[in-house]
Design a protein around this motif. Structure first.
Motif, short mmCIF file in Angstrom:
data_model
loop_
_atom_site.label_atom_id
_atom_site.label_comp_id
_atom_site.label_asym_id
_atom_site.label_seq_id
_atom_site.Cartn_x
_atom_site.Cartn_y
_atom_site.Cartn_z
N THR A 67 -6.35 -5.07 -119.25
CA THR A 67 -7.51 -5.94 -119.45
C THR A 67 -7.71 -6.86 -118.26
O THR A 67 -8.83 -7.03 -117.77
N ALA A 68 -6.61 -7.43 -117.76
CA ALA A 68 -6.71 -8.32 -116.59
C ALA A 68 -7.20 -7.56 -115.36
O ALA A 68 -8.06 -8.05 -114.62
N VAL A 69 -6.68 -6.37 -115.17
CA VAL A 69 -7.10 -5.53 -114.03
C VAL A 69 -8.57 -5.17 -114.15
O VAL A 69 -9.32 -5.17 -113.16
N ALA A 70 -9.01 -4.87 -115.36
CA ALA A 70 -10.41 -4.46 -115.58
C ALA A 70 -11.39 -5.58 -115.28
O ALA A 70 -12.52 -5.32 -114.87
N MET A 71 -10.97 -6.83 -115.46
CA MET A 71 -11.87 -7.96 -115.23
C MET A 71 -12.14 -8.20 -113.75
O MET A 71 -13.12 -8.85 -113.39
N ILE A 72 -11.25 -7.70 -112.89
CA ILE A 72 -11.38 -7.95 -111.45
C ILE A 72 -12.43 -7.03 -110.85
O ILE A 72 -12.47 -5.83 -111.13
N ASP A 73 -13.29 -7.60 -110.02
CA ASP A 73 -14.40 -6.86 -109.42
C ASP A 73 -13.89 -5.66 -108.63
O ASP A 73 -12.86 -5.74 -107.95
N LEU A 74 -14.62 -4.57 -108.71
CA LEU A 74 -14.23 -3.33 -108.04
C LEU A 74 -14.12 -3.52 -106.53
O LEU A 74 -13.29 -2.89 -105.87
N ARG A 75 -14.96 -4.40 -105.97
CA ARG A 75 -14.92 -4.65 -104.53
C ARG A 75 -13.63 -5.34 -104.12
O ARG A 75 -13.16 -5.18 -102.99
N THR A 76 -13.04 -6.10 -105.05
CA THR A 76 -11.75 -6.72 -104.77
C THR A 76 -10.66 -5.67 -104.69
O THR A 76 -9.78 -5.72 -103.82
N VAL A 366 -13.72 0.25 -113.05
CA VAL A 366 -14.81 1.11 -112.56
C VAL A 366 -15.92 1.18 -113.59
O VAL A 366 -17.11 1.13 -113.25
N TRP A 367 -15.56 1.25 -114.88
CA TRP A 367 -16.56 1.32 -115.94
C TRP A 367 -17.37 0.03 -116.03
O TRP A 367 -18.61 0.05 -116.09
N ILE A 368 -16.68 -1.11 -116.05
CA ILE A 368 -17.35 -2.40 -116.19
C ILE A 368 -18.26 -2.67 -115.00
O ILE A 368 -19.36 -3.21 -115.13
N HIS A 369 -17.81 -2.26 -113.81
CA HIS A 369 -18.58 -2.51 -112.58
C HIS A 369 -19.26 -1.22 -112.08
O HIS A 369 -19.42 -1.02 -110.88
N ARG A 370 -19.64 -0.38 -113.02
CA ARG A 370 -20.21 0.93 -112.66
C ARG A 370 -21.53 0.83 -111.91
O ARG A 370 -21.90 1.76 -111.18
N ASP A 371 -22.25 -0.27 -112.08
CA ASP A 371 -23.54 -0.42 -111.39
C ASP A 371 -23.42 -1.16 -110.07
O ASP A 371 -24.43 -1.40 -109.40
#
Length: 383
Positions: A67-76, A366-371
C-alpha cells in the motif's frame, strides 16, 4: 491557513489514491495467502507455530508495504530505479564477505533482527532498472544490438554473482525475468533465437563449471528412479503425494506424505504438493485458477498504463510472478529439475514474501498512476 490548505490537499490526494487501489487484486492476494496459511498450518500437524502464524504476519506487513509503495508517484519510482538496482547489486557483492551459510550455500546476510537474501531484492531491482532503461526508447534504437549491451550487462553481472553463491534457481529467474522485459520492450524475436542457440552451444562448458549437486539434479530429473533413496527422493515423494491425492484429495490435515515427513521441504519448495495431496486435483486447479486471475489483473494493469515505463514495469513484475508459479509447479511435478523456486504467497519465506509484495505495490502504483505521462529521458541518465 496555507498549511491547513496544503495539508488538506495532501490528505485528499492520499484518500483519492487509496480509493483507486485495485481491491479485486487485493482480494485475490488475500485468498492465495490464506491458502498458504492453511498449507503451513497443516504441514505443522495442525499448529500455527512455527510457520503459519509467521506467514500471516509477514503477509500483513507485506500488505502495508504494498500500500505504501502504491501511494508513491510512478515518476518517483522511475528516479529510484537505478539506485534500487545499485543497492541490490551492492548487497550481492557483500554476500561472499558478510553472508551466512545455510543449506550448503552462502545466500543470506544477517542484520541481527532480520536475515535478508539480496538475490530476492535484485529480482525486483533488475526489472525496475531495465524498465527505466527502455523507457522512451524508440524501436529503431532497441533493434540495434549496441543499445542492448548495457541491459545485457545489467542482467549478466548479478547472475554471475548469484551463480557463485550458488543459487541456480534464482539465476534462472533473473535471466528469464530480464528476457521478459526485453520482449515487452520490443526486442526482435530473432535475437532471442540467437541467444538460445548461443546458450545451447555453451552447455558443455557450463556443465563442466556446475557444482556436483547441480549436475546431480539434472541427472535426477532425467532419471529419478536411478537413485530413489538419494538424489531422486524429493521428486519421487512429490509425485507419490500428488498421485495419492486423486481428484478430491485426502482431506485437510490428512496428508500422509507430508505429515509422516516423507515429503521433504513441505513448507517451502513442496508446499504446493502438500496442498494438492490434501485437496486433490480440484484444489490444485482452484489455486492455479486464482494465480491465473492474478496474471490477468497484472496484464490489464500493464495495458492500461499510458507510460512506457509503467507498461514495462507492470508487465515485467507480472511475468516474474508467472515464472515463480510455472517453475514451482513444473518442478514438483517432475517437468523441470528441482531448483528451489518457491510458490508465491504459499511457500514459507520472509524475504521472498516481502519482495513479492513490494513488486505487487509497484504494479498497484502503475494502476493508480495509469494516466500519468512520463516524457522520454525523464529523470536523468538512461532514458
Amino acid at each position: 491557513m496555507l498549511r491547513v490548505a496544503l495539508g488538506s490537499r495532501v490528505d485528499l490526494s492520499f484518500i483519492r489514491k487509496l480509493g483507486e487501489m485495485n481491491f479485486g487484486l487485493l482480494l485475490l492476494l488475500c485468498m492465495i495467502a490464506g491458502i498458504g496459511c492453511a498449507v503451513l498450518y497443516s504441514a505443522a500437524g495442525g499448529s500455527f507455530d512455527p510457520w503459519a502464524d509467521r506467514h500471516a504476519l509477514r503477509f500483513l506487513v507485506g500488505l502495508g508495504l504494498a500500500t505504501a509503495v502504491a501511494m508513491i508517484d510512478l515518476r518517483t519510482w522511475l528516479r529510484w530505479a537505478y539506485p534500487i538496482y545499485a543497492l541490490g547489486f551492492a548487497l550481492l557483492v557483500l554476500v561472499p564477505i558478510l553472508g551466512v551459510v545455510g543449506m550448503g550455500a552462502r545466500r543470506w546476510i544477517d542484520l541481527g533482527p532480520i536475515t535478508i537474501q539480496p538475490s530476492e531484492i535484485m529480482k525486483i531491482g533488475l526489472i525496475l532498472a531495465l524498465a527505466r532503461f527502455f523507457h522512451g526508447r524508440a524501436l529503431d534504437e532497441i533493434w540495434k544490438i549496441r543499445w542492448l549491451m548495457i541491459p545485457i550487462a545489467m542482467i549478466v553481472l548479478p547472475v554471475g554473482l548469484v551463480m557463485k553463491q550458488p543459487d541456480l534457481g534464482t539465476a534462472m529467474l533473473l535471466m528469464a525475468g530480464g528476457g521478459i522485459v526485453f520482449l515487452l520492450s520490443g526486442v526482435k524475436l530473432w535475437k532471442f533465437a540467437v541467444a538460445i542457440v548461443g546458450a545451447a552451444a555453451v552447455v558443455p562448458v557450463a556443465w563442466g563449471l556446475m557444482h556436483d549437486y547441480q549436475r546431480q539434479r539434472v541427472l535426477t530429473f532425467l532419471d529419478p528412479d536411478a537413485d530413489p533413496l538419494g538424489a531422486g527422493y524429493h521428486i519421487l515423494q512429490s509425485k507419490i503425494a500428488l498421485g495419492s491425492g486423486g481428484i478430491l484429495g485426502k482431506g485437510f490435515l490428512q496428508g500422509t506424505q507430508s505429515h509422516l515427513n516423507f515429503l521433504p521441504e513441505k513448507q517451502t519448495d513442496f508446499a504446493f504438493t502438500s496442498w494438492a495431496e490434501e485437496t486433490g486435483l480440484l484444489g490444485a486447479l482452484v489455486l492455479l485458477g486464482l494465480f491465473l486471475l492474478l496474471f490477468a489483473y497484472g496484464h490489464a494493469i500493464s495495458l492500461r498504463s499510458r507510460s512506457q515505463f509503467g507498461r514495462i514495469l507492470a508487465g515485467g513484475i507480472n511475468g516474474l510472478i508467472f515464472l515463480y508459479v510455472f517453475i514451482n509447479t513444473a518442478m514438483v511435478t517432475g517437468l523441470v529439475p528441482v531448483v528451489g523456486v518457491p510458490m508465491p504467497l504459499i511457500s514459507y519465506g520472509g524475504t521472498a514474501m516481502l519482495t513479492l509484495m513490494f513488486g505487487i505495490g509497484l504494479m498497484m502504483s502503475v494502476w493508480i498512476h495509469r494516466d500519468v505521462t512520463i516524457p522520454r529521458h525523464a529523470g536523468g541518465l538512461g532514458g
